[in-house]
Design a protein around this motif. Sequence first.
Motif, PDB file in Angstrom:
ATOM      1  N   PHE A   1       5.864  11.592  -2.163  1.00 33.92           N
ATOM      2  CA  PHE A   1       5.583  12.944  -2.631  1.00 33.92           C
ATOM      3  C   PHE A   1       6.439  13.248  -3.857  1.00 33.92           C
ATOM      4  O   PHE A   1       7.349  12.498  -4.199  1.00 33.92           O
ATOM      5  CB  PHE A   1       5.864  13.973  -1.534  1.00 33.92           C
ATOM      6  CG  PHE A   1       5.088  13.722  -0.267  1.00 33.92           C
ATOM      7  CD1 PHE A   1       5.596  12.905   0.725  1.00 33.92           C
ATOM      8  CD2 PHE A   1       3.836  14.288  -0.085  1.00 33.92           C
ATOM      9  CE1 PHE A   1       4.879  12.659   1.882  1.00 33.92           C
ATOM     10  CE2 PHE A   1       3.111  14.055   1.070  1.00 33.92           C
ATOM     11  CZ  PHE A   1       3.637  13.231   2.055  1.00 33.92           C
TER      12      PHE A   1
ATOM     13  N   TRP B   1       3.881   7.097   2.563  1.00 37.24           N
ATOM     14  CA  TRP B   1       3.391   8.158   1.696  1.00 37.24           C
ATOM     15  C   TRP B   1       4.556   8.684   0.880  1.00 37.24           C
ATOM     16  O   TRP B   1       5.632   8.941   1.401  1.00 37.24           O
ATOM     17  CB  TRP B   1       2.791   9.307   2.524  1.00 37.24           C
ATOM     18  CG  TRP B   1       1.502   8.976   3.215  1.00 37.24           C
ATOM     19  CD1 TRP B   1       0.833   7.789   3.200  1.00 37.24           C
ATOM     20  CD2 TRP B   1       0.734   9.852   4.028  1.00 37.24           C
ATOM     21  NE1 TRP B   1      -0.309   7.872   3.959  1.00 37.24           N
ATOM     22  CE2 TRP B   1      -0.395   9.119   4.477  1.00 37.24           C
ATOM     23  CE3 TRP B   1       0.862  11.182   4.420  1.00 37.24           C
ATOM     24  CZ2 TRP B   1      -1.370   9.678   5.296  1.00 37.24           C
ATOM     25  CZ3 TRP B   1      -0.092  11.739   5.241  1.00 37.24           C
ATOM     26  CH2 TRP B   1      -1.205  10.981   5.676  1.00 37.24           C
TER      27      TRP B   1
ATOM     28  N   ASN C   1      10.822   9.072   2.069  1.00 36.58           N
ATOM     29  CA  ASN C   1       9.387   9.234   2.018  1.00 36.58           C
ATOM     30  C   ASN C   1       8.897   9.304   3.456  1.00 36.58           C
ATOM     31  O   ASN C   1       9.693   9.390   4.401  1.00 36.58           O
ATOM     32  CB  ASN C   1       8.741   8.078   1.241  1.00 36.58           C
ATOM     33  CG  ASN C   1       9.061   6.722   1.836  1.00 36.58           C
ATOM     34  OD1 ASN C   1       9.756   6.622   2.853  1.00 36.58           O
ATOM     35  ND2 ASN C   1       8.552   5.669   1.234  1.00 36.58           N
TER      36      ASN C   1
ATOM     37  N   ARG D   1      -4.476   9.696   0.708  1.00 41.90           N
ATOM     38  CA  ARG D   1      -3.852  10.573   1.701  1.00 41.90           C
ATOM     39  C   ARG D   1      -4.171  12.036   1.395  1.00 41.90           C
ATOM     40  O   ARG D   1      -4.517  12.392   0.259  1.00 41.90           O
ATOM     41  CB  ARG D   1      -2.323  10.380   1.714  1.00 41.90           C
ATOM     42  CG  ARG D   1      -1.608  10.846   0.434  1.00 41.90           C
ATOM     43  CD  ARG D   1      -0.162  11.262   0.751  1.00 41.90           C
ATOM     44  NE  ARG D   1       0.635  11.540  -0.441  1.00 41.90           N
ATOM     45  CZ  ARG D   1       0.648  12.731  -1.060  1.00 41.90           C
ATOM     46  NH1 ARG D   1      -0.092  13.736  -0.629  1.00 41.90           N
ATOM     47  NH2 ARG D   1       1.436  12.910  -2.118  1.00 41.90           N
TER      48      ARG D   1
ATOM     49  N   CYS E   1       0.856  -1.189   0.000  1.00 41.92           N
ATOM     50  CA  CYS E   1       0.000   0.000   0.000  1.00 41.92           C
ATOM     51  C   CYS E   1       0.880   1.222   0.000  1.00 41.92           C
ATOM     52  O   CYS E   1       2.022   1.197   0.469  1.00 41.92           O
ATOM     53  CB  CYS E   1      -0.982   0.018   1.172  1.00 41.92           C
ATOM     54  SG  CYS E   1      -0.235   0.258   2.799  1.00 41.92           S
ATOM     55  N   SER E   2       0.352   2.282  -0.525  1.00 36.50           N
ATOM     56  CA  SER E   2       1.050   3.560  -0.449  1.00 36.50           C
ATOM     57  C   SER E   2       0.034   4.674  -0.652  1.00 36.50           C
ATOM     58  O   SER E   2      -0.970   4.504  -1.333  1.00 36.50           O
ATOM     59  CB  SER E   2       2.169   3.659  -1.485  1.00 36.50           C
ATOM     60  OG  SER E   2       1.650   3.723  -2.781  1.00 36.50           O
ATOM     61  N   ASN E   3       0.327   5.784  -0.034  1.00 33.88           N
ATOM     62  CA  ASN E   3      -0.463   7.006  -0.212  1.00 33.88           C
ATOM     63  C   ASN E   3      -1.933   6.846   0.161  1.00 33.88           C
ATOM     64  O   ASN E   3      -2.809   7.437  -0.478  1.00 33.88           O
ATOM     65  CB  ASN E   3      -0.330   7.518  -1.650  1.00 33.88           C
ATOM     66  CG  ASN E   3       1.060   8.046  -1.924  1.00 33.88           C
ATOM     67  OD1 ASN E   3       1.717   8.582  -1.045  1.00 33.88           O
ATOM     68  ND2 ASN E   3       1.528   7.868  -3.136  1.00 33.88           N
ATOM     69  N   ILE E   4      -2.228   6.072   1.186  1.00 33.37           N
ATOM     70  CA  ILE E   4      -3.586   6.014   1.702  1.00 33.37           C
ATOM     71  C   ILE E   4      -3.593   6.444   3.159  1.00 33.37           C
ATOM     72  O   ILE E   4      -2.594   6.342   3.869  1.00 33.37           O
ATOM     73  CB  ILE E   4      -4.229   4.623   1.559  1.00 33.37           C
ATOM     74  CG1 ILE E   4      -3.466   3.592   2.390  1.00 33.37           C
ATOM     75  CG2 ILE E   4      -4.290   4.189   0.105  1.00 33.37           C
ATOM     76  CD1 ILE E   4      -4.213   2.274   2.508  1.00 33.37           C
TER      77      ILE E   4
END
Lengths: 506, 308
Positions: A484, A482, A462, A49, A35-38
């Motif tokens: 960017f 997360w 990150n 996010r 998972c990423s950016n949630i």
Amino acid sequence: MSPVRDHQGIALTSFNGLWDRGDPDTTPLDHFSQCSNIDFVAQSSFRTRPGVGISQTVSVPLSNVKRIYNYPIQNANTLIVLTIDTSGNGKIYHVVSSSVTYGPILTIAGMTDFAFVPYAGRGYISPFTDYNNGSLIFQSGLASNYLYVYAGDGTNARQAAGAGMSGTMTIANGAAGYTDAGQKVFGFVSQTASGYNSPPSILTSFITSSGNSVSFGSIPTSGNPNVVKRLLVSTITIPNFNGDLSGYQFFFVPNAVINDNTTTALNNISFYDADLLSDASSLLNNLTSVPAGAVLSMYHNRLCLAATNTDISLIYVSLPGEPEAFDQIAGLIVAPLDGNPITNAQEFRDVFYVFKRNRTYSYADNGGDPSSWPLVIIDPGLGTCPHGVATVLDSGGVNVDALIVATYQGISRFNGVYITPELTWKISNYWSNLDFTNNFGKIQMVNSPVQKKLYCVTPSRNLLVGDYNNGMDYKNIRWCPWNFQSQVNSVGIQDVNNIILGADLG
Amino acid sequence: MGTFKIKPTSLGSSTFTLVSGTTLGAFQAGALNSSVIKTNGSGALARLDCALATSIFLDNSVLPTSFSSLPAGFTVVTHNPILNGGGSTNGDNSASWFMQFDSSTESSNSQTGLFTYPNTILSMLDLVNGGFGVRGVGTGTSDALFGTLANGWFISGNYSIQNFSWTISPSTSVSPGTKVTITASSGLGLGTLSSLSIQYVDSNGNTHIDTVLAQDFLSQSQTQVVFFFPQFGNLTTGSTVYIYAIDNGTQFSGSVLAGTLTVKFADASGIYILTPFASTDIIYNAARDGTTTSVNILDPIIKTGFIP
């Protein structure tokens, strides 16, 4: 009823973040193998996010940001920010608001990071950088550099402490008055705007008369423009003076203060030996320049500085309430020598915890000099990095009942011992794959008790976010990285609930 | 499998002095006229620089191969700096000499002319940009370290060509945050990669390396890897960046040059604030003039565990 015959559907009703432990096939159904950016909502939901917005609305915003600290001043919660320009100069700015930035207040070539402690409205700054020790990269104070103090008003930061004045003065009997007749040694202590008292200097002997006051002329001014006062000091009457001007105990003379750095005369001072109560001799032992270190912390109202370029296991401890006064004899603590520098220090429940990358020690104030504080080895295998203790708002690293500490093992709660399993137990593979060899020092953490989230800048640059709305323990915390557009270097909290990120050019 | 030599193109620096009547010859093509040089008693160091265009010689060729022209799949297998063309050195046995790769990696005292780099295999880019050197420590002012050095100084090694066909997309105008896809159409697969090493040389000649770990890939399969391109520093638009793939050891060791791409500089550095409920990222424009750009939040993804 399942729409597929002979198949019982599996409902996924809860989502508890990333699971990266062992084989991916062992991922529980209520976790993600990737998972990423949630961001997690309430107890069992998730969404994208939150986005980031710019923090500065000025026409030329700061770029290549390396480090951010909270800097609470009297009427605002501001930021102290380090950037590095194209020539490799580290520049520190004071970001007062989105539209007001002071600085650079300090520019030092080679400064790639800095330690910072706010105290009494001022900021204390110590520049440091990386160095290689075999295959590992450590941090220590910048060579040939010092501790700086910043007034918080946009003026340049200046070197802390300072030497005494130089020169000579004249002494003569003044108008009718009173002293205890006899040989005395007089001198002056200069005081800076930040309250630092220099060692007594311009020591001059004089024989006073019982019926006269004492007058001083040709008093030198200090070459330090930050000196705002000069205080007269004196010995008590010396029966048999041996000629050693600095071999006697000095005291501050009551009501004998020059409240500027320009006046050259102080006339008609009367006092008895019995009036000399406030000792000034201890100032002779103080450092006149404090070397830069990689660690700054407060303990029992004392400023503590550690990991200088030349002494990586040495802690300088100031006098209580005097953050620039370091006794070079009694104010030193030597942590056990193992070739590793001190990386962090934090007060917790009245105990002073000192960290190296893989050691944790404690010292307790026994009421005596810091050099006498007893050492306890808390953990011979776990420690942290320079920014590896999570800060909570602007109050340092304390939150309720434990510190949150980033160790090689994982992110752990620490309440005097490291609580296991660590909070990153569910993502142990993720954590162990991070580049600790080269970038352990990149880790920085903040804890937002309002949002119930941990934000950790990782060596991958990150943000690893841990949501503990369901509980801060290894089972219920929900993790997600997360990413960017830029590589994140630093994270902080401002105004209770605002998460600030500092990103650089890479 | 083949052999290569990396020969110096210039003398970066030297604190050796010459015995009267001798000369230090040119370093072009690694040839050094026979000389006798001394260490001044306290020790001396010579650092040799190499060039990407003219330092690499494959399989005993007399003509150099530029770095950008190396065959696809070129992988360094071994590498050693050689003093005196692989032969033994002649010299005053009271002196010691040490070989170096980069200035912080040095051999122990040796007179056989071979020094194996400790721990890891460097990429060709690292070898060329790092250069090599030799340090001598003598015991007196008349120490003569080397007799004949006619065969020159160079780094020698073996290489192999990994058989694969990978493509990188996009390969031009890549900015930080760009979603980059590596696709394997034949040969080596991508499923066992442990990381990608993104390397570039800045205007000062310094090599920068950014690593994207496999755990930070957006997706990874035997035929495809997708990742977000990281911030790459103050590189001018059009600069070339090299992407190296590092395997977990299952398919190959060391690193394989996956390909190159050109970048578009975009300075999104600065101070940002997380904005609850914001559906995009607002970032500073590269012009740094106070204007901003709204960009999509980098793809949020989830992948559940194995569902029986």
